[in-house]
Design an enzyme around this catalytic site. Structure first.
Site, PDB file in Angstrom:
ATOM      1  N   LYS A 139       0.849  -1.193   0.000  1.00 32.86           N
ATOM      2  CA  LYS A 139       0.000   0.000   0.000  1.00 32.86           C
ATOM      3  C   LYS A 139       0.884   1.241   0.000  1.00 32.86           C
ATOM      4  O   LYS A 139       1.583   1.519   0.967  1.00 32.86           O
ATOM      5  CB  LYS A 139      -0.902   0.068   1.242  1.00 32.86           C
ATOM      6  CG  LYS A 139      -1.920   1.221   1.137  1.00 32.86           C
ATOM      7  CD  LYS A 139      -2.511   1.612   2.466  1.00 32.86           C
ATOM      8  CE  LYS A 139      -1.764   2.737   3.149  1.00 32.86           C
ATOM      9  NZ  LYS A 139      -1.827   4.038   2.425  1.00 32.86           N
ATOM     10  N   GLY A 144      -5.136   3.183  -1.339  1.00 37.45           N
ATOM     11  CA  GLY A 144      -6.209   3.528  -0.424  1.00 37.45           C
ATOM     12  C   GLY A 144      -5.707   4.219   0.821  1.00 37.45           C
ATOM     13  O   GLY A 144      -4.517   4.505   0.971  1.00 37.45           O
ATOM     14  N   GLY A 165      -4.964   4.833   4.927  1.00 35.91           N
ATOM     15  CA  GLY A 165      -4.423   4.026   6.015  1.00 35.91           C
ATOM     16  C   GLY A 165      -5.517   3.445   6.872  1.00 35.91           C
ATOM     17  O   GLY A 165      -5.420   2.291   7.340  1.00 35.91           O
ATOM     18  N   VAL A 196      -7.332   0.547   3.989  1.00 35.11           N
ATOM     19  CA  VAL A 196      -6.439  -0.442   3.390  1.00 35.11           C
ATOM     20  C   VAL A 196      -5.271  -0.778   4.316  1.00 35.11           C
ATOM     21  O   VAL A 196      -4.911  -1.945   4.487  1.00 35.11           O
ATOM     22  CB  VAL A 196      -5.940   0.061   2.026  1.00 35.11           C
ATOM     23  CG1 VAL A 196      -4.883  -0.878   1.452  1.00 35.11           C
ATOM     24  CG2 VAL A 196      -7.108   0.193   1.063  1.00 35.11           C
ATOM     25  N   GLY A 197      -4.686   0.254   4.940  1.00 39.84           N
ATOM     26  CA  GLY A 197      -3.565  -0.007   5.843  1.00 39.84           C
ATOM     27  C   GLY A 197      -3.961  -0.910   6.995  1.00 39.84           C
ATOM     28  O   GLY A 197      -3.243  -1.863   7.329  1.00 39.84           O
ATOM     29  N   GLU A 250      10.049   1.101  10.844  1.00 44.96           N
ATOM     30  CA  GLU A 250      11.020   2.183  10.698  1.00 44.96           C
ATOM     31  C   GLU A 250      10.225   3.457  10.903  1.00 44.96           C
ATOM     32  O   GLU A 250       9.429   3.852  10.052  1.00 44.96           O
ATOM     33  CB  GLU A 250      11.671   2.135   9.313  1.00 44.96           C
ATOM     34  CG  GLU A 250      13.007   2.849   9.256  1.00 44.96           C
ATOM     35  CD  GLU A 250      12.881   4.303   8.859  1.00 44.96           C
ATOM     36  OE1 GLU A 250      12.802   5.150   9.784  1.00 44.96           O
ATOM     37  OE2 GLU A 250      12.854   4.590   7.664  1.00 44.96           O
ATOM     38  N   CYS A 295      12.975  11.110   7.972  1.00 47.74           N
ATOM     39  CA  CYS A 295      12.998  10.634   9.355  1.00 47.74           C
ATOM     40  C   CYS A 295      14.392  10.709   9.954  1.00 47.74           C
ATOM     41  O   CYS A 295      14.546  10.852  11.167  1.00 47.74           O
ATOM     42  CB  CYS A 295      12.455   9.213   9.440  1.00 47.74           C
ATOM     43  SG  CYS A 295      13.309   8.042   8.358  1.00 47.74           S
ATOM     44  N   GLU A 315       9.440  15.507  16.493  1.00 48.87           N
ATOM     45  CA  GLU A 315       9.804  15.442  15.085  1.00 48.87           C
ATOM     46  C   GLU A 315       8.968  16.452  14.302  1.00 48.87           C
ATOM     47  O   GLU A 315       7.745  16.340  14.235  1.00 48.87           O
ATOM     48  CB  GLU A 315       9.581  14.032  14.538  1.00 48.87           C
ATOM     49  CG  GLU A 315      10.050  13.869  13.105  1.00 48.87           C
ATOM     50  CD  GLU A 315       9.904  12.448  12.597  1.00 48.87           C
ATOM     51  OE1 GLU A 315      10.792  11.983  11.868  1.00 48.87           O
ATOM     52  OE2 GLU A 315       8.885  11.800  12.927  1.00 48.87           O
TER      53      GLU A 315
END
Length: 488
Positions: free
Chosen positions: A175, A206, A208, A211-212, A250, A284, A384
């Protein structure tokens, strides 16, 4: 959708070697430069995930039974196919997230091909079978891998997952991020052209939330490999735990870059800005915290501000531009709020600042920003930001620098500049997955991943391939075959 970008639209999900036709809803891909729709892709459902998983499971025995040397040759062909599509990939990424076209060609499009080629070359170095006393220890595919990737490096993050997964003999349900999905269809075409069988690689577009989550919770998926925010990583881990599937994460970062006494300041400053502001700071592993000796703080900040003037912001289609817009208006609002918060909390604004850039008000353009005299426990030093915002933090002793560097919930990257022996000593004390000394670059043979809430597991190199394998011990009799004999 403009005629220029009409070819970027995916007609359907890529399942079992072809595009599906029964698409009932679509997701608009919006340019961060103009705010206009540049393409659309399907908006998938849990049923689409079911079909993709079924195709991946059907293809698994054949691909898992293919010799590793053959799988490596196929990956090498994939690298060639991606190289041939470099301009198409770069244009797609510039259209969807606003990456400057030169950077898009070199990194966003160039690195994925390099990852595929480097992974193919790893095949002889992996211990697919070895002897341990009277046992034969073999590495086998985990099975069907669910791969979910972010928008900031859409194809690069994808290849760090699927290249080692494919070499290890797994099949994939992928995805892409809904914000940056346009390279997925290009990748599917390259995979087919490289000779990877139908069903081995599948794409379901799609959200998250739909579909996620379906991929993370699906009982037919044996491993979930996710790159994205720490918050979402926690969520998909919970869903994956329902089936006790393996999870590789990650996640976020707040990387410290320590300048020690005796460092080459000109070199350190140049490398700091490159690694803080590449991709408009949307990385990141960006070096977003610069720790400097207190008695050199002002000098270093002056050097940074002078060097920052070279980081031109503008239309990413302009070959001379170094920083394009942020990936979306939502991202602009997030980063701008952090800049305003940094000022409110008392940090010294040394360069840049909040607000729209004159002449670029219509896009998601933001000023690259440097804060000086930043408190180590302040919001901009702990959270972050995911934008071109650098926090300069003074320290007085080496022990204090290390304590500050280790003080966040993250542990992805770090950097150290100084005499080699001093830099190496400090590197050993940092709680991170990788440390770059004196501007050393990325090594695709070395593992990449994080400590603490930056995730678990490793990508790149032999360790990255081994993440996608199960280990089986076969206890042998006295007439055992030698290690290396068998189906692999």
């Amino acid at each position: 959708m403009t005629a220029t970008h009409a070819h970027l639209a995916a007609p359907g999900h890529w399942i079992d070697g072809g595009f599906t036709e029964d698409v009932h809803a679509r997701i608009e891909v919006v340019s961060p430069v103009t705010g206009s729709v540049v393409a659309t892709v399907p908006s998938g459902t849990a049923a689409d995930v079911d079909r993709a998983v079924a195709a991946a499971r059907a293809a698994l025995p054949g691909w898992a039974g293919t010799p590793t040397s053959t799988r490596a040759k196929t990956l090498a062909r994939l690298a060639q196919e991606l190289t041939a599509r470099n301009e198409q990939i770069a244009q797609a990424i510039t259209a969807e997230i606003g990456a400057p076209i030169g950077f898009a060609r070199m990194a966003q499009a160039g690195l994925p091909a390099a990852v595929a080629a480097a992974t193919a070359e790893l095949e002889p170095s992996v211990e697919w079978a070895e002897r341990a006393g009277d046992s034969l220890i073999v590495r086998e595919p985990v099975g069907v891998v669910g791969a979910i990737t972010p928008w900031n490096f859409p194809l690069q993050q994808t290849m760090t997952k699927i290249a080692p997964a494919l070499l290890a003999g797994n099949t994939i349900v992928f995805k892409p991020a809904e914000l940056a999905p346009l390279t997925a269809a290009i990748l599917a075409g390259a995979i087919a052209a490289a000779g990877i069988p139908a069903g081995v690689f599948n794409v379901v577009y799609g959200s998250g939330a739909v579909v996620g989550e379906a991929i993370a919770a699906h009982p037919g998926i044996d491993m979930l490999s996710f790159t994205g925010s720490t918050a979402v990583g926690k969520r998909v881990s919970v869903l994956a735990a329902q089936n006790v599937k393996r999870v590789g994460l990650e996640l976020g970062g707040k990387s410290a870059n320590i300048i020690l006494d005796g460092a080459d300041l000109e070199h350190a400053v140049a490398e700091t800005l490159v690694n803080s502001w590449s991709n408009s700071g949307q990385a990141c592993g960006a070096w977003t915290r610069l720790l400097v000796p207190a008695d050199r703080h002002d000098e270093i900040v002056t050097r940074l501000a002078e060097a920052a003037a070279a980081y031109t912001v503008g239309d990413p289609a302009d070959e001379s531009v170094r920083l394009g817009p942020l990936a979306s208006q939502k991202q602009w609002e997030r980063v701008n709020a952090y800049i305003e918060q940094g000022i409110a909390e008392g940090a010294t604004l040394a360069y840049g600042g909040p607000g729209r850039i004159p002449g670029l008000e219509s896009g998601a353009y933001i000023r690259p920003t440097i804060f000086a005299n930043v408190a180590p426990d302040s919001t901009i030093a702990q959270e972050e930001i995911f934008g071109p915002v650098l926090s300069v933090i003074p320290y007085t002793t080496e022990d204090e620098a290390i304590e500050i560097a280790n003080s966040t919930i993250y542990g992805l990257n770090a950097a150290v500049f100084g005499a080699p022996e001093d830099a190496l000593r400090v590197a050993h004390r940092l709680q991170v997955g990788q440390v770059y000394l004196n501007g050393a670059g990325l090594n695709m043979l070395a593992p990449f991943g994080g400590y603490k809430q930056s995730g678990n597991g490793r990508e790149f190199g032999r360790h990255g391939v081994e993440e996608f394998t199960e280990v089986k011990a076969i206890q042998l009799g006295e007439t055992a075959p030698a290690a290396g004999q068998g189906p692999l």
